[in-house]
Scaffold this motif. Structure first.
Motif, PDB file in Angstrom:
ATOM      1  N   GLN A 180       0.424   2.443   5.620  1.00  0.00           N
ATOM      2  CA  GLN A 180      -0.114   1.439   6.558  1.00  0.00           C
ATOM      3  C   GLN A 180       0.723   0.160   6.593  1.00  0.00           C
ATOM      4  O   GLN A 180       0.606  -0.630   7.527  1.00  0.00           O
ATOM      5  CB  GLN A 180      -1.569   1.106   6.207  1.00  0.00           C
ATOM      6  CG  GLN A 180      -2.512   2.235   6.583  1.00  0.00           C
ATOM      7  CD  GLN A 180      -3.957   1.797   6.560  1.00  0.00           C
ATOM      8  OE1 GLN A 180      -4.621   1.884   5.547  1.00  0.00           O
ATOM      9  NE2 GLN A 180      -4.451   1.312   7.689  1.00  0.00           N
ATOM     10  N   ASP A 191       0.824  -1.218   0.000  1.00  0.00           N
ATOM     11  CA  ASP A 191       0.000   0.000   0.000  1.00  0.00           C
ATOM     12  C   ASP A 191       0.856   1.264   0.000  1.00  0.00           C
ATOM     13  O   ASP A 191       1.927   1.290   0.605  1.00  0.00           O
ATOM     14  CB  ASP A 191      -0.906   0.040   1.236  1.00  0.00           C
ATOM     15  CG  ASP A 191      -2.072  -0.933   1.137  1.00  0.00           C
ATOM     16  OD1 ASP A 191      -2.202  -1.609   0.102  1.00  0.00           O
ATOM     17  OD2 ASP A 191      -2.850  -1.000   2.112  1.00  0.00           O
ATOM     18  N   ASP A 226      -0.006   4.170   1.366  1.00  0.00           N
ATOM     19  CA  ASP A 226      -0.519   5.154   2.321  1.00  0.00           C
ATOM     20  C   ASP A 226       0.165   5.105   3.683  1.00  0.00           C
ATOM     21  O   ASP A 226      -0.290   5.749   4.623  1.00  0.00           O
ATOM     22  CB  ASP A 226      -2.029   4.938   2.518  1.00  0.00           C
ATOM     23  CG  ASP A 226      -2.339   3.535   3.013  1.00  0.00           C
ATOM     24  OD1 ASP A 226      -1.409   2.718   3.119  1.00  0.00           O
ATOM     25  OD2 ASP A 226      -3.515   3.255   3.288  1.00  0.00           O
ATOM     26  N   ARG A 230      -3.593   4.669   9.325  1.00  0.00           N
ATOM     27  CA  ARG A 230      -3.369   5.634   8.253  1.00  0.00           C
ATOM     28  C   ARG A 230      -3.196   7.007   8.882  1.00  0.00           C
ATOM     29  O   ARG A 230      -4.061   7.444   9.637  1.00  0.00           O
ATOM     30  CB  ARG A 230      -4.604   5.622   7.346  1.00  0.00           C
ATOM     31  CG  ARG A 230      -4.412   6.227   5.994  1.00  0.00           C
ATOM     32  CD  ARG A 230      -5.761   6.270   5.307  1.00  0.00           C
ATOM     33  NE  ARG A 230      -5.772   5.586   4.024  1.00  0.00           N
ATOM     34  CZ  ARG A 230      -5.245   6.084   2.920  1.00  0.00           C
ATOM     35  NH1 ARG A 230      -4.648   7.254   2.945  1.00  0.00           N
ATOM     36  NH2 ARG A 230      -5.314   5.412   1.796  1.00  0.00           N
ATOM     37  N   PHE A 248      -0.479  -4.001  10.969  1.00  0.00           N
ATOM     38  CA  PHE A 248      -1.079  -3.088   9.985  1.00  0.00           C
ATOM     39  C   PHE A 248      -1.234  -1.739  10.685  1.00  0.00           C
ATOM     40  O   PHE A 248      -1.947  -1.622  11.681  1.00  0.00           O
ATOM     41  CB  PHE A 248      -2.431  -3.658   9.545  1.00  0.00           C
ATOM     42  CG  PHE A 248      -3.058  -2.981   8.364  1.00  0.00           C
ATOM     43  CD1 PHE A 248      -2.338  -2.751   7.199  1.00  0.00           C
ATOM     44  CD2 PHE A 248      -4.395  -2.601   8.387  1.00  0.00           C
ATOM     45  CE1 PHE A 248      -2.929  -2.142   6.092  1.00  0.00           C
ATOM     46  CE2 PHE A 248      -5.003  -1.996   7.299  1.00  0.00           C
ATOM     47  CZ  PHE A 248      -4.264  -1.770   6.143  1.00  0.00           C
TER      48      PHE A 248
HETATM   49 MG   LIG Z   1      -4.860   1.835   3.572  1.00  0.00          MG
END
Ligand SMILES: [Mg+2]
Ligand SMILES: Nc1nc2c(ncn2[C@@H]2O[C@H](COP(=O)(O)OP(=O)(O)O)[C@@H](O)[C@H]2O)c(=O)[nH]1
Length: 253
Positions: A102, A98, A100, A218, A215
């Motif tokens: 994360q 990803d 972003d 964000r 995880f």
């Molecule tokens: Mg994300």
């Protein structure tokens, strides 16, 4: 081996620059035995994400960009990215990652280490011992995420515990190259493509391992997944179930 880290982006201008610097400037040097490249697939972000990627590609030669004409869904972006990585960049393995913030770039090293041990399909799992989802997530979000994966596991008889994870490594030869890398063949152009691809990889007999990941929350921008994706995922699970009368009987090694 050549490992290509594929990063789909839509409006990730706050995180993408630092992320690329970290992976291309630091992590690459810390993965022994492999040549690593990055391929960003930008869905025509109006916030100028692609311009940041272009500027970074002048500094880092192993950074490539596919600038799509419009936002087409994360599944479509990964299909374009995987095809390009395999056909144009000669990838031996691809990592889904990803854009972003994360996913932790340090986990790339752990995925590559499992490839070295002979695994074909390495899943960054939030739902095994040592893995986690952001503690800031609301209860309903935690429940939906866990339940969605569990539903897929039970209905499709999957051996894996995180079936919607976005962080994973797939070996190309005889495996990722045989996935339905075609928008007309994949069952979803959105997030649920992940369930379809996971099902196919396991059905093809990929030697699979889950490693725990945290995880992260964000910090910038906003999520692009919607409620529609929950129903889309249920649809894909049921479509796979009724399309294939035999479910994979694979065990994790
Ligand atoms: Mg994300
Ligand atoms: N190119 C492209 N990237 C996308 C699209 N949808 C999401 N992404 C990117 O895919 C990654 C994961 O999406 P995100 O919205 O964070 O999903 P979440 O973490 O499940 O909420 C992020 O880097 C997004 O910018 C899309 O339609 N096209």
């Amino acid at each position: 081996m050549k490992i290509i880290v594929i990063i789909p982006t839509f409006n990730e201008k706050e995180s993408v620059g630092g992320l690329l610097e970290n992976i291309a400037g630091k992590i690459f040097k810390e993965v022994p035995n492999h040549q690593i490249g990055i391929l960003v697939v930008d869905g025509a972000s109006p916030d100028g994400t692609a311009d940041i990627v272009k500027a970074k590609s002048a500094i880092y030669p192993n950074l490539n960009l596919i600038a799509e004409k419009k936002k087409r869904g994360i599944g479509s972006a990964y299909i374009a990215g995987m095809k390009y990585a395999i056909e144009k960049l000669g990838a031996d393995a691809v990592i889904e990652f990803d854009g972003d913030g994360q996913h932790n770039p340090e986990d790339i090293k752990r995925l590559a280490a499992e490839l070295d041990k002979g695994y074909d399909y390495v899943i960054g799992s939030r739902y095994i011992l040592g893995g986690s989802v952001p503690k800031e997530w609301a209860h309903w979000r935690k429940f939906l995420s866990k339940f969605g994966g569990l539903f897929a596991k039970i209905i499709l008889n999957l051996p894996t515990n995180d079936n919607t994870s976005g962080l994973k490594l797939s070996r190309v030869k005889n495996l990722a190259e045989r996935l339905p890398l075609d928008e007309n063949k994949v069952l979803s152009k959105y997030y649920a493509y992940k369930i379809h691809f996971l099902y196919e990889m396991i059905k093809m007999g990929a030697k699979t391992k889950e490693i725990p990941i945290k995880f992260l929350e964000r910090r910038n921008g906003s999520s692009k997944s919607t409620f529609r994706d929950i129903f889309d995922s249920l649809r894909v699970v049921l479509a796979l179930k009724f399309r294939n009368n035999k479910s994979p009987q694979h065990k994790l090694s």
